[in-house]
Design an enzyme around this catalytic site. Structure first.
Site, short mmCIF file in Angstrom:
data_model
loop_
_atom_site.label_atom_id
_atom_site.label_comp_id
_atom_site.label_asym_id
_atom_site.label_seq_id
_atom_site.Cartn_x
_atom_site.Cartn_y
_atom_site.Cartn_z
N LYS A 1 -4.72 180.71 -26.06
CA LYS A 1 -3.86 181.32 -25.02
C LYS A 1 -2.92 180.33 -24.37
CE LYS A 1 -8.29 180.78 -23.76
NZ LYS A 1 -9.42 181.64 -23.53
N ILE B 1 -11.30 192.78 -25.98
CA ILE B 1 -10.62 194.02 -25.55
C ILE B 1 -9.25 194.11 -26.23
CG2 ILE B 1 -9.81 195.38 -23.59
CD1 ILE B 1 -11.54 193.72 -21.75
N LYS C 1 -3.09 184.02 -19.80
CA LYS C 1 -3.28 185.36 -20.37
C LYS C 1 -2.32 186.37 -19.75
CE LYS C 1 -8.05 184.36 -21.40
NZ LYS C 1 -9.42 184.35 -20.88
N1 LIG Z 1 -14.70 180.08 -26.35
C1 LIG Z 1 -14.19 181.27 -26.03
O1 LIG Z 1 -14.88 182.17 -25.53
C2 LIG Z 1 -12.72 181.56 -26.29
C3 LIG Z 1 -12.26 182.87 -26.09
C4 LIG Z 1 -10.92 183.16 -26.37
C5 LIG Z 1 -10.08 182.15 -26.82
N2 LIG Z 1 -10.55 180.88 -26.96
C6 LIG Z 1 -9.60 179.84 -27.44
O2 LIG Z 1 -9.90 179.56 -28.81
C7 LIG Z 1 -9.62 178.18 -29.10
C8 LIG Z 1 -10.89 177.52 -29.62
O3 LIG Z 1 -11.87 177.58 -28.60
P1 LIG Z 1 -13.38 177.15 -28.88
O4 LIG Z 1 -14.14 177.60 -27.68
O5 LIG Z 1 -13.82 177.60 -30.24
O6 LIG Z 1 -13.25 175.55 -28.88
P2 LIG Z 1 -14.35 174.48 -29.33
O7 LIG Z 1 -15.70 175.11 -29.42
O8 LIG Z 1 -14.17 173.31 -28.44
O9 LIG Z 1 -13.92 174.08 -30.82
C9 LIG Z 1 -12.69 173.49 -31.08
C10 LIG Z 1 -12.55 173.23 -32.57
O10 LIG Z 1 -11.23 172.74 -32.81
C11 LIG Z 1 -11.31 171.65 -33.74
N3 LIG Z 1 -10.12 170.82 -33.57
C12 LIG Z 1 -9.65 170.23 -32.44
N4 LIG Z 1 -8.47 169.60 -32.69
C13 LIG Z 1 -8.20 169.82 -34.01
C14 LIG Z 1 -7.13 169.44 -34.87
N5 LIG Z 1 -6.10 168.73 -34.43
N6 LIG Z 1 -7.17 169.86 -36.16
C15 LIG Z 1 -8.20 170.60 -36.62
N7 LIG Z 1 -9.25 170.99 -35.86
C16 LIG Z 1 -9.24 170.60 -34.57
C17 LIG Z 1 -12.62 170.97 -33.38
O11 LIG Z 1 -13.03 170.18 -34.49
P3 LIG Z 1 -14.46 169.43 -34.53
O12 LIG Z 1 -15.47 170.54 -34.76
O13 LIG Z 1 -14.35 168.51 -35.66
O14 LIG Z 1 -14.62 168.76 -33.18
C18 LIG Z 1 -13.51 172.20 -33.14
O15 LIG Z 1 -14.05 172.67 -34.36
C19 LIG Z 1 -9.11 177.57 -27.78
O16 LIG Z 1 -7.71 177.59 -27.77
C20 LIG Z 1 -9.66 178.52 -26.71
O17 LIG Z 1 -8.82 178.53 -25.57
C21 LIG Z 1 -11.85 180.56 -26.71
#
Ligand SMILES: NC(=O)c1ccc[n+]([C@@H]2O[C@H](COP(=O)([O-])OP(=O)(O)OC[C@H]3O[C@@H](n4cnc5c(N)ncnc54)[C@H](OP(=O)(O)O)[C@@H]3O)[C@@H](O)[C@H]2O)c1
Length: 393
Positions: free
Chosen positions: A98, A129, A198
């Site tokens: 986002k 949603i 958002k």
């Molecule tokens: N968590 C939620 O509930 C949620 C809900 C809606 C949207 N989001 C959004 O979805 C996105 C991911 O969130 P998340 O919660 O899944 O984050 P997360 O658990 O911190 O995981 C981030 C992932 O990104 C990888 N990464 C970081 N920099 C990278 C790069 N330059 N190239 C390739 N991979 C890279 C990391 O690799 P490593 O595994 O090697 O560290 C990790 O696998 C974010 O933008 C967040 O705002 C999250």
């Protein structure tokens, strides 16, 4: 309509990436398969076969057999570079980032038009949603008056634990982090930045107006103390962090602020990591969408729905951009707020248009009064950590 098989290249295998993988592997009838997953740290333990993983983004972006790039990383700049390269390389993209989307809405819109490739991002707004697709497809702009609600799962989880279970702020935040609801940097949630990203996205799909996050006021829940909580309870209210955008005299006004919400209000019943969005239109009046607003599989399910939509060539049409009466952003809105502070002189009550309540004790003071959003946004006293505000509608 003919369904095509989609080869996926995924960026990120954290909370959402793994949630998507789980949802995808349990969903029958979706013609999509994972070809490669690009991550950052090659030495991390992964729950699936190591042959899926790479740290070289070109293995996805330059692979002609990959037709959809799914971007689920936690690095805003890298995410924008990945998404824009993918679109330039003729790949459809699904993203849940986002912040990256909100900060680059205009460029991402232009890239989609220029390269005629779709970018879908339902998971970026309220996780599970389907609000963006509804705003795009269902609501005619002339009839839509406003979109508002709770669109940050982790702050809603914290507020629910405080109000329903009498937990303290920091233990509720730690639990939200353990459960994967919080952003990697939790200040984005508790200071109200995440819901601001958002609402900027929702506003574009609701009203066709590009608004930069920096133009939108956000104030979160990190200053909430026991006095504020008792104030809310005494008035039969709970507290919710609300993001709002609404039409106002031919313009559009938007903000993210903590609100006192009466127990009888629909949003008061939205608990824990759930989000709730109220859409108000002239004739249908209020419609209410509720669903899980955070978490790996909840967000993964929205990402999968976007991937599925690509199999029948769905794309956002952004129909409301370029309409005959474009809406501009205004900060001219009168708000009734509760302002709590500790010492006289800590705040400038002259900024208020009027005051209806004033309370002083040796430890706390508060006023209730009317103030313009533009004044509130500029108020230097609001930077003082001993000061808190709540909107009272
Ligand atoms: N968590 C939620 O509930 C949620 C809900 C809606 C949207 N989001 C959004 O979805 C996105 C991911 O969130 P998340 O919660 O899944 O984050 P997360 O658990 O911190 O995981 C981030 C992932 O990104 C990888 N990464 C970081 N920099 C990278 C790069 N330059 N190239 C390739 N991979 C890279 C990391 O690799 P490593 O595994 O090697 O560290 C990790 O696998 C974010 O933008 C967040 O705002 C999250």
């Amino acid at each position: 309509m003919e369904k095509k098989i989609i080869n996926l290249g995924i960026f990120g295998f954290g909370c959402v990436g793994q949630g998507l993988y789980e949802v995808l592997s349990k969903t029958k009838g979706i013609n999509a398969r994972v070809r490669k997953i690009c991550i950052k740290h090659p030495d991390k333990q992964r729950p699936i076969d190591s042959s899926y993983f790479t740290t070289d983004q070109h293995e996805i972006l330059d692979d002609p057999s990959i037709d959809v790039v799914v971007e689920l990383i936690n690095d805003t700049e890298a995410a924008f570079q990945i998404v824009s390269t993918a679109l330039r390389n003729g790949k459809a993209v699904v993203s849940a980032s986002k912040r990256m989307i909100a900060e680059n809405l205009r460029s991402l819109y232009d890239l989609q038009q220029l390269h005629r490739m779709p970018l879908l991002y339902e998971g970026a707004c309220c996780a599970s949603i389907p609000v963006i697709r509804n705003l795009e497809e269902y609501y005619d702009n002339d009839l839509l008056n406003g979109v508002e609600g709770i669109c940050n799962g982790s702050t809603n989880y914290i507020l629910s634990k405080i109000f329903e279970e009498h937990q303290d702020f920091s233990s509720a935040l730690s639990r939200a982090q353990e459960l994967g609801f919080a952003e990697s940097d939790p200040s984005l949630d508790i200071e109200g930045f995440d819901p601001k990203f958002k609402i900027c996205i929702l506003l574009l799909h609701a009203f066709g107006t590009f608004v930069k996050p920096a133009e939108v006021m956000n104030f979160g829940i990190s200053r909430l103390n026991d006095f504020d909580i008792s104030f809310a309870r005494q008035r039969g209210c709970t507290i919710k962090l609300i993001a709002k955008c609404r039409k106002q005299n031919g313009n559009v006004v938007t903000y993210v602020l903590p609100h006192l919400v009466p127990r009888s209000h629909l949003l008061s019943d939205v608990q824990n990591e759930y989000n709730g969005i109220l859409v108000e239109s002239t004739f249908a009046e209020n419609q209410f969408f509720v669903g899980k607003g955070a978490g790996g599989t909840a967000t993964g399910s929205a990402v999968l729905s976007d991937i599925s939509a690509l199999t029948y060539n769905y794309r956002y049409e952004y129909k409301k951009i370029g309409q005959s009466n474009p809406l501009s952003l205004t900060q001219n809105l009168q708000l009734k707020i509760y302002l709590r502070y500790t010492e006289a002189g800590q705040v400038d009550l002259e900024d208020f248009d009027s005051l209806s309540e004033k309370y002083e004790s040796s430890e706390n003071r508060y006023v209730v009064g009317l103030i313009n959003l533009s004044r509130l946004r500029e108020a230097s006293w609001l930077k003082n950590p001993g000061v808190n505000i709540l909107v009272m509608d």
